[in-house]
Scaffold this motif. Sequence first.
Motif, PDB file in Angstrom:
ATOM      1  N   GLU A 176      89.628-102.797  27.996  1.00 25.04           N
ATOM      2  CA  GLU A 176      88.398-102.247  27.431  1.00 25.04           C
ATOM      3  C   GLU A 176      87.639-101.289  28.359  1.00 25.04           C
ATOM      4  OE1 GLU A 176      85.250-105.136  26.817  1.00 25.04           O
ATOM      5  OE2 GLU A 176      86.084-106.438  28.362  1.00 25.04           O
ATOM      6  N   VAL A 177      86.627-100.693  27.769  1.00 23.62           N
ATOM      7  CA  VAL A 177      85.582 -99.870  28.392  1.00 23.62           C
ATOM      8  C   VAL A 177      86.135 -98.630  29.084  1.00 23.62           C
ATOM      9  CG1 VAL A 177      83.375 -99.943  29.582  1.00 23.62           C
ATOM     10  CG2 VAL A 177      84.404-102.080  28.846  1.00 23.62           C
ATOM     11  N   GLY A 178      86.755 -97.788  28.291  1.00 20.11           N
ATOM     12  CA  GLY A 178      87.205 -96.479  28.728  1.00 20.11           C
ATOM     13  C   GLY A 178      87.673 -95.718  27.512  1.00 20.11           C
ATOM     14  N   GLY A 179      87.715 -94.388  27.610  1.00 17.79           N
ATOM     15  CA  GLY A 179      88.213 -93.599  26.498  1.00 17.79           C
ATOM     16  C   GLY A 179      87.184 -93.294  25.430  1.00 17.79           C
ATOM     17  N   PHE A 180      85.918 -93.599  25.658  1.00 21.48           N
ATOM     18  CA  PHE A 180      84.844 -93.261  24.718  1.00 21.48           C
ATOM     19  C   PHE A 180      84.334 -91.857  25.069  1.00 21.48           C
ATOM     20  CE2 PHE A 180      83.254 -95.599  28.337  1.00 21.48           C
ATOM     21  CZ  PHE A 180      82.222 -94.805  28.810  1.00 21.48           C
ATOM     22  N   SER A 181      83.937 -91.092  24.073  1.00 17.42           N
ATOM     23  CA  SER A 181      83.606 -89.694  24.337  1.00 17.42           C
ATOM     24  C   SER A 181      82.163 -89.505  24.785  1.00 17.42           C
ATOM     25  CB  SER A 181      83.849 -88.851  23.077  1.00 17.42           C
ATOM     26  OG  SER A 181      82.937 -89.190  22.045  1.00 17.42           O
ATOM     27  N   PHE A 182      81.984 -88.488  25.646  1.00 16.75           N
ATOM     28  CA  PHE A 182      80.667 -87.993  26.040  1.00 16.75           C
ATOM     29  C   PHE A 182      80.667 -86.505  25.743  1.00 16.75           C
ATOM     30  CE2 PHE A 182      78.202 -85.806  29.449  1.00 16.75           C
ATOM     31  CZ  PHE A 182      76.936 -86.219  29.059  1.00 16.75           C
ATOM     32  N   THR A 183      79.789 -86.078  24.845  1.00 12.03           N
ATOM     33  CA  THR A 183      79.784 -84.690  24.401  1.00 12.03           C
ATOM     34  C   THR A 183      79.046 -83.794  25.382  1.00 12.03           C
ATOM     35  OG1 THR A 183      79.908 -85.348  22.065  1.00 12.03           O
ATOM     36  CG2 THR A 183      79.112 -83.125  22.544  1.00 12.03           C
ATOM     37  N   ILE A 184      79.739 -82.760  25.857  1.00  7.24           N
ATOM     38  CA  ILE A 184      79.122 -81.759  26.724  1.00  7.24           C
ATOM     39  C   ILE A 184      78.539 -80.636  25.868  1.00  7.24           C
ATOM     40  CG2 ILE A 184      79.565 -80.039  28.519  1.00  7.24           C
ATOM     41  CD1 ILE A 184      81.725 -81.916  29.584  1.00  7.24           C
ATOM     42  N   ASP A 185      79.359 -80.129  24.961  1.00 11.97           N
ATOM     43  CA  ASP A 185      78.903 -79.138  23.982  1.00 11.97           C
ATOM     44  C   ASP A 185      79.824 -79.253  22.776  1.00 11.97           C
ATOM     45  OD1 ASP A 185      81.283 -77.600  24.579  1.00 11.97           O
ATOM     46  OD2 ASP A 185      80.232 -76.738  26.286  1.00 11.97           O
ATOM     47  N   GLU A 186      79.651 -78.369  21.820  1.00  7.17           N
ATOM     48  CA  GLU A 186      80.394 -78.483  20.565  1.00  7.17           C
ATOM     49  C   GLU A 186      81.909 -78.501  20.768  1.00  7.17           C
ATOM     50  OE1 GLU A 186      80.792 -76.107  16.290  1.00  7.17           O
ATOM     51  OE2 GLU A 186      79.060 -75.757  17.605  1.00  7.17           O
ATOM     52  N   GLY A 187      82.385 -77.800  21.784  1.00  6.47           N
ATOM     53  CA  GLY A 187      83.831 -77.695  21.974  1.00  6.47           C
ATOM     54  C   GLY A 187      84.408 -78.535  23.083  1.00  6.47           C
ATOM     55  N   ASN A 188      83.576 -79.336  23.769  1.00  6.77           N
ATOM     56  CA  ASN A 188      84.070 -80.097  24.916  1.00  6.77           C
ATOM     57  C   ASN A 188      83.507 -81.510  24.960  1.00  6.77           C
ATOM     58  OD1 ASN A 188      85.610 -78.056  26.756  1.00  6.77           O
ATOM     59  ND2 ASN A 188      83.755 -76.960  26.143  1.00  6.77           N
ATOM     60  N   ARG A 189      84.415 -82.451  25.095  1.00  8.21           N
ATOM     61  CA  ARG A 189      84.036 -83.856  25.230  1.00  8.21           C
ATOM     62  C   ARG A 189      84.827 -84.479  26.379  1.00  8.21           C
ATOM     63  NH1 ARG A 189      83.423 -82.083  20.604  1.00  8.21           N
ATOM     64  NH2 ARG A 189      85.682 -81.775  20.375  1.00  8.21           N
ATOM     65  N   VAL A 190      84.146 -85.258  27.184  1.00  5.06           N
ATOM     66  CA  VAL A 190      84.798 -85.999  28.266  1.00  5.06           C
ATOM     67  C   VAL A 190      85.050 -87.427  27.801  1.00  5.06           C
ATOM     68  CG1 VAL A 190      84.464 -87.016  30.555  1.00  5.06           C
ATOM     69  CG2 VAL A 190      83.892 -84.624  30.166  1.00  5.06           C
ATOM     70  N   TYR A 191      86.256 -87.897  28.048  1.00  6.40           N
ATOM     71  CA  TYR A 191      86.622 -89.281  27.751  1.00  6.40           C
ATOM     72  C   TYR A 191      86.898 -89.972  29.095  1.00  6.40           C
ATOM     73  CZ  TYR A 191      87.276 -87.930  22.833  1.00  6.40           C
ATOM     74  OH  TYR A 191      87.082 -87.471  21.537  1.00  6.40           O
ATOM     75  N   PRO A 192      85.936 -90.692  29.663  1.00  2.00           N
ATOM     76  CA  PRO A 192      86.161 -91.350  30.955  1.00  2.00           C
ATOM     77  C   PRO A 192      87.223 -92.452  30.837  1.00  2.00           C
ATOM     78  CG  PRO A 192      83.816 -91.249  30.400  1.00  2.00           C
ATOM     79  CD  PRO A 192      84.574 -90.914  29.162  1.00  2.00           C
ATOM     80  N   ILE A 193      88.141 -92.469  31.767  1.00  2.00           N
ATOM     81  CA  ILE A 193      89.159 -93.516  31.830  1.00  2.00           C
ATOM     82  C   ILE A 193      88.782 -94.474  32.948  1.00  2.00           C
ATOM     83  CG2 ILE A 193      91.608 -94.045  32.086  1.00  2.00           C
ATOM     84  CD1 ILE A 193      90.939 -92.245  29.673  1.00  2.00           C
ATOM     85  N   MET A 194      88.651 -95.742  32.626  1.00  2.00           N
ATOM     86  CA  MET A 194      88.271 -96.718  33.644  1.00  2.00           C
ATOM     87  C   MET A 194      89.465 -96.984  34.565  1.00  2.00           C
ATOM     88  SD  MET A 194      88.293 -99.991  34.894  1.00  2.00           S
ATOM     89  CE  MET A 194      88.735-101.201  33.651  1.00  2.00           C
TER      90      MET A 194
END
Length: 435
Positions: A176-194
């Motif tokens: 668990e607790v990784g791979g959820f998106s954080f939106t930077i802008d309309e075309g870019n999202r970061v998915y942190p991997i724990m």
Amino acid sequence: MPDDAFDEVVTLCSELIAIDSTNTGDPQTLVGEREAAEYVAAKLREVGLEPQIIGEDEKRANVIVRIPGADSDRGGLLVHGHLDVVPAEPAEWSVDPFGGVIKDGYVWGRGAVDMKDMDAMMLAVVRRWAREGIVPPRDMVFAWVADEEHGGIHGAHWLVDNHPDLFEGCTEAVGEVGGFSFTIDEGNRVYPIMTGEKGIRWMKLTATGQPGHGSMIHHDNAVTKLAAAVARIGAHEFPIVWTDTLREFVTGLGKLMGTDLMAVDPQVMIDKLGPLGRIVGATLRNTANPTQLQAGYKANVIPSSATAIIDCRVIPGQEAEFEKQVDELLGPDVTREWVISDIAIESSFDVPLVEAMTAALKAEDDGSHTLPYLMSGGTDAKSFTQLGMKCYGFSPLRLPADLDFASLFHGIDERVPVDALTFGARVLDRFLASS
């Protein structure tokens, strides 16, 4: 692959939430995971699989199923989720926390993000494989375990200590607790991997003093000494520690945001990241948060001792330095002991397993980017590390940009978007089929 192949993930998540598996940590009040485990096992048997239900008492159960892979000579992969949830007070919620309510594009209820969403994704993927005769590239063990919310004593820890053979051959693990998106802008999202977790240290402080009558003057008061120590520790800001994982995360995120976050004051950086800042901020330094106090038995009697519990979370490699820092804060006649102690863990980000996660996300979200992060809390990965596995957190969800995801963990009105669930099931399927 069509969305309808994974539509059942929403129903599976809703039905799992509707099974109250509250874990209070107290044998007298916990509900237990047995019913949820039986549900998972039944869903696996429904598609011809033969899961094993195993546990040490009638209330607690774990479900394990091994899926043979095309290449059994490769190291196996463990995919794990926990079935227990923290308590919920119904009066505080806008819906029944154990109703599995589906409305407004969300599945609502305790466990929706921690972590019956991932439990349902795992179940949907395994059921699809069984129905369609899909063979994974290597042996995979799927585990739905008990007691994660109280240290895994009856779940992952117990399985590792008593039944390590169930995980024979597994060299890597995903939870668990990784791979959820954080939106930077309309075309870019970061998915942190724990890729790592801080160590857990629950510390008990004990202060001693001279007992006596509450009406007298007492300069040697255990409660006063304890209160002062708790206040010092609770107010102390431990120094920032730039781990390699944190540095890579902040540097990579800064590039995507078009700014040098390493050159920004850390608090400004945390504020700039919004809800994600709470997750990142807790990994900048060691923490020690007072959570419990106990002293005395009568209003007019000064007790001879007083105790407190401090929830400490320690960055990998900082254990000795942290103990030294705490000891300097205790003060006279106050001693400490660790009542719970669990290791910090770290795994490499630059590995084929993470490359497979990144590719699976990119196939479903062309604007996705992955970065490693250190988790402030703890998961069952700490147990499976003991068997030599490299552990990662990857529970993929593409979230609305305005959703405060961090606040939903153990929060009121916990919920997960329906679209995020189907997205996650598709990504998890792609990832596992290529890993």
